[in-house]
Design an enzyme around this catalytic site. Structure first.
Site, short mmCIF file in Angstrom:
data_model
loop_
_atom_site.label_atom_id
_atom_site.label_comp_id
_atom_site.label_asym_id
_atom_site.label_seq_id
_atom_site.Cartn_x
_atom_site.Cartn_y
_atom_site.Cartn_z
N SER A 182 0.75 -1.20 0.17
CA SER A 182 -0.05 0.06 -0.01
C SER A 182 0.92 1.41 0.09
CB SER A 182 -0.78 -0.02 1.42
OG SER A 182 -0.23 0.11 2.48
N HIS A 210 -5.71 -4.66 -1.86
CA HIS A 210 -5.65 -3.44 -2.70
C HIS A 210 -5.77 -3.74 -4.21
CE1 HIS A 210 -4.83 -0.14 -0.03
NE2 HIS A 210 -4.33 -0.55 0.76
N LYS A 241 -12.80 -1.73 0.56
CA LYS A 241 -11.95 -1.14 -0.23
C LYS A 241 -12.75 -0.70 -1.40
CE LYS A 241 -7.46 -0.87 2.06
NZ LYS A 241 -7.08 -2.19 2.90
C1 LIG Z 1 -6.88 -2.58 4.18
C2 LIG Z 1 -6.04 -4.05 4.38
C3 LIG Z 1 -6.65 -4.90 5.36
C4 LIG Z 1 -7.61 -4.73 6.19
O1 LIG Z 1 -8.55 -4.81 5.47
P1 LIG Z 1 -10.24 -4.75 6.49
O2 LIG Z 1 -11.16 -5.34 5.87
O3 LIG Z 1 -10.30 -3.23 6.55
O4 LIG Z 1 -9.80 -4.95 7.85
C5 LIG Z 1 -5.92 -6.17 5.20
N1 LIG Z 1 -4.83 -6.38 4.36
C6 LIG Z 1 -4.24 -5.46 3.37
C7 LIG Z 1 -3.15 -5.80 2.55
C8 LIG Z 1 -4.92 -4.25 3.39
O5 LIG Z 1 -4.68 -3.26 2.69
#
Ligand SMILES: *Cc1c(COP(=O)(O)O)cnc(C)c1O
Length: 398
Positions: A182, A210, A241
């Site tokens: 990220s 992502h 997301k």
């Molecule tokens: C955002 C993210 C998470 C967490 O996801 P949530 O559903 O908000 O708990 C886990 N792993 C990665 C790589 C992320 O970018």
């Protein structure tokens, strides 16, 4: 007792404030979207994970509302007692179809999916081989497992091979990586990882939070992008997301793995079922992905326009294909100060984006991380470029 503890915390809080590490929360006064209201001002939002612009899409909102009317608000149960509805089963099935896997298990968040995947599957006789820059939820999930842990240098296939060799004695080996990292928006080398896994008899897990919904020709994620669907054993991802942005996550993959997780995974067994309105809205998101290529097309066009425009202006931006676009300050000495100052001045120009500096990223690698969305219009991307030009010249960055 609390007196001393309270004083201790107050001092710690003051200390991180002094070091500039205190995270302030900006309060939105509008729904999530390309344009949001912050502190009474309308600004363009370039820091959400709302990649496909579906967070406030009327079709998704309507599906959530319809499901709310039909199914009520909550379930007040975990899945295995009385918290499994036909809608949960349908969503698990459609996620499997979308991801090209055999089965899927839903969680309240991807953080929980990662928290509950390692401990039941990988025991003390086995090994987990993990990229140094993997997400916090993977790090925490790995900590909960009794397995031996091998950390390989970020994206370094030679080091991964060394760690696999070091783990050769283990009964089973699991390689785990983020599909997209990220902070830089760089993609994992899934071809290389799957090749090494096959040579060294290891399993592969990818966290595609992502990527799911928008990376790859039809948005199925990094496995589609690198043509390794079917070679990856476990995918974890988020509904929070690109896929509507509410909450929820899942683990998807081989059917025996998913069946075992339903029996043993603690965040699944001991935490509440996903709300039905999230299931209903997520099904609508998957329908949109099947039938409407427009968000995917717009996202790619916006990504190219923003990345290309920033490079043309002379900003320190790398080539890439992901809507995460970091703007670096590697030619300047005071990179951390510049990243903060520039993001503050950009907000005054109507562009909401965040500067990251140490310890979130290594020393000397401060950056503004932009995230572009399908919800942005061509003109809004241009407004962002114009603001970067103005502020960048004013601060002597370009
Ligand atoms: C955002 C993210 C998470 C967490 O996801 P949530 O559903 O908000 O708990 C886990 N792993 C990665 C790589 C992320 O970018």
């Amino acid at each position: 007792m609390y007196g001393k503890f309270g004083e201790f915390l107050a001092a710690e809080l003051a200390s991180i404030r002094e070091q500039g590490l205190f995270k302030e929360e900006r309060v939105l006064e509008s729904p999530q979207g390309a344009e949001v209201t912050v502190g009474g001002a309308k600004v363009l939002n370039f820091c959400a994970n709302n990649y496909l612009g579906l967070a406030s899409d009327p079709r998704v909102v309507a599906a959530a509302q319809k499901t709310l009317d039909q199914w009520g608000y909550g379930l007040s149960s975990v899945r295995f007692i009385c918290g499994t509805t036909s809608l949960h089963k349908q969503l698990e099935q459609e996620l499997s179809t979308f991801l090209g896997t055999e089965d899927t298990i839903l969680y309240a968040a991807c953080f929980d999916a990662n928290g509950g995947v390692f401990e039941p599957l990988i025991d003390q006789d086995s090994a987990i081989i993990t990229d140094q820059l993997n997400h916090a939820s993977i790090i925490d999930g790995v900590r909960l497992a009794k397995a031996r842990r091998f950390i390989y240098k970020h994206a370094d296939m030679a080091d991964l091979e060394q760690q696999l060799t070091a783990a050769a004695e283990a009964r089973f080996r699991l390689i785990v990586t983020d599909g997209v990292f990220s902070m830089d928006g760089d993609l994992a080398n899934l071809q290389g990882i799957c090749d090494l896994a096959e040579q060294h008899d290891a399993l592969v897990m990818v966290d595609d939070s992502h990527a799911t919904g928008f990376v790859g020709p039809t948005g199925r994620g990094t496995c589609e992008r690198f043509d390794v669907m079917g070679r990856v054993d476990i995918i974890t991802t988020t509904l929070g997301k690109a896929l509507g942005g509410a909450l929820g996550g899942c683990t998807s993959g081989r059917k025996e793995i998913i069946a075992w997780l339903r029996q043993k995974s603690r965040p699944y067994l001991f935490s509440n079922s996903l709300p039905m309105m999230v299931c209903g809205a997520s099904l609508e998101v998957l329908r949109i992905l099947r039938e409407d290529p427009e968000p995917l097309r717009r996202l790619e066009a916006n990504q190219k326009q923003l990345r290309g425009g920033l490079k043309e202006l002379g900003f320190d931006v790398e080539d890439g294909e992901h809507p995460i676009i970091p703007v670096h300050f590697r030619k300047q000495e005071n990179d951390a100060v510049l990243a903060q100052k520039m993001s503050a001045e950009l907000l005054d120009e109507g562009i909401y984006c965040i500067g990251f500096s140490f310890p979130v990223v290594p020393h000397g690698q401060a950056r503004i991380r932009l995230q572009v969305s399908a919800a942005h219009s061509t003109q809004q991307v241009q407004q962002c470029l114009d603001a970067f030009a103005t502020v960048g010249r004013r601060l002597g960055v370009i």
